[in-house]
Design an enzyme around this catalytic site. Structure first.
Site, PDB file in Angstrom:
ATOM      1  CE1 TYR A 287       8.401   2.115 -13.490  1.00  0.00           C
ATOM      2  CE2 TYR A 287       8.337   3.061 -15.772  1.00  0.00           C
ATOM      3  CZ  TYR A 287       7.864   2.336 -14.643  1.00  0.00           C
ATOM      4  OH  TYR A 287       6.795   1.301 -15.239  1.00  0.00           O
TER       5      TYR A 287
ATOM      6  CG  LEU B  72      -2.069  -1.215   1.039  1.00  0.00           C
ATOM      7  CD1 LEU B  72      -3.079  -1.109   2.504  1.00  0.00           C
ATOM      8  CD2 LEU B  72      -3.025  -1.045  -0.158  1.00  0.00           C
TER       9      LEU B  72
END
Ligand code: UDP
Length: 332
Positions: free
Chosen positions: A146, A35
């Protein structure tokens, strides 16, 4: 036949759509999500489902992750950090989550004897491609951490295939959009930016002249591709997942309707992303079915979700992309 499945990142944008589909098809699903960027609300429609188990676990917590894979047939690995600018600012977070995370998932899957591992890879590995539509054989040119981390994760999983025979397929997704794509946090994917601007009655911050095109792929098509990958026997390779087309930002603006303001082009951004999807079509029999116009119409139906999203303007975009310009500009 009912499968035991595990979806890392199952509370995220694409993962949650996959979870819903797996449950609808009668499979049992364990969601593994810390989360950090995933949201429980993304699973609101299935939260009480008897075949859903939610494990609030970080994929780097190997001791907790490994037992969750016992008896699992299919693992879908979506957990990871996205976005360009934060990856430039915190490369080690991207390395540990996206690369080390793949090692833990691969090893846990191997030890548990998982039958299929399907990896959510990124088309950003192609960087500024020489060839469009871009085939899987194109040069790999990650332009920022990334992109590098997602590609290294793919390499790692495919190495587990080569060394241990782990049945891995990697799906390189092109510009996925759909309901539940991110509505908060850092400056990022164009749909979230534009939908929040539309709701606020502000102009769309179009990068450059808006003629650049993207292979916008609707999330339900992506879910279909992952299911086709899970059902197949094919492993040890990477396949592109794209829409079959490439659409300009100006076309997106036309479909959304409204005023524009222009912001500077960013270094390291391709003018075109467009997947060559012949390989996945021939190997998995998959092709996208949702036309761009229909996908955009669905986004507009869900636009209220962006009511609380940040509204970017040229000044805040400039501020948010400072490090992007600083680090990715070509050096002489
Ligand atoms: N884009 C834009 N305005 C924005 C954000 C993005 O015009 O405020 C454009 C961007 O130049 C690119 C496309 O939208 O051509 C998709 O950008 P996104 O960041 O969603 O994906 P990526 O560039 O990684 O393909």
């Amino acid at each position: 036949m009912t499968k035991q499945t595990l979806v890392t990142g199952g509370a995220g944008f694409i993962g949650s759509h996959l979870v819903e589909r797996l449950l609808a098809q009668g499979h049992a699903v364990t969601v593994v999500d810390n989360l950090a960027t995933g949201r429980r609300e993304n699973l609101a429609g299935v939260v009480d489902h008897p075949r859903l188990r939610f494990a609030p676990v970080d994929v780097r917590d190997f001791a907790t992750l490994a037992p969750l894979m016992t008896g699992v047939d299919w693992v879908f690995h979506f957990a990871g950090l996205a976005d360009i600018v934060p990856s430039i600012q915190s490369p080690l977070d991207y390395h540990t989550t996206n690369v080390d995370g793949c090692a833990y998932v691969a090893e846990a899957a191997r030890l548990a004897g998982v039958k299929r591992v399907l990896y959510a890879a990124s088309s950003t590995c192609y960087g500024l491609p020489d060839v469009v539509p871009t085939p899987e054989t194109a040069a790999i040119r990650p332009m920022y951490p990334y992109a590098l981390s997602k590609f290294m994760g793919e390499e790692l999983l495919l190495a587990w295939h080569g060394i241990y025979g782990l049945p891995v397929l990697s799906l390189r997704m092109f510009n996925v959009y759909g309901p539940r794509s991110r509505t908060s946090g850092t400056y990022g994917a164009v749909f979230g930016v534009f939908l929040a601007q539309k709701l606020a009655g502000k102009p769309y911050t179009v990068v450059g002249d808006g003629t650049q095109t993207r292979d916008f792929t609707f999330v339900s098509d992506v879910v279909d591709a992952f299911l086709a990958a899970a059902r197949s026997d094919l492993s040890g390779m990477a396949l592109n997942v794209g829409s079959g087309g490439s659409y300009s930002i100006n076309r997106l603006v036309e479909l959304l309707g409204g005023e524009v303001v222009h912001v500077p082009k960013r270094p390291g951004e391709p003018d075109v992303t467009f997947a060559d999807t012949r390989l996945i079509a021939s190997r998995l029999g998959w092709q996208a079915t949702v036309p761009f116009e229909a996908g955009v119409a669905q986004m507009l139906q869900h636009i209220e979700a962006w009511r609380s999203a940040p509204v970017w303007d040229p000044e805040s975009v400039r501020e948010a992309t400072r490090d992007w310009h600083k680090y990715l500009s070509p050096r002489g």
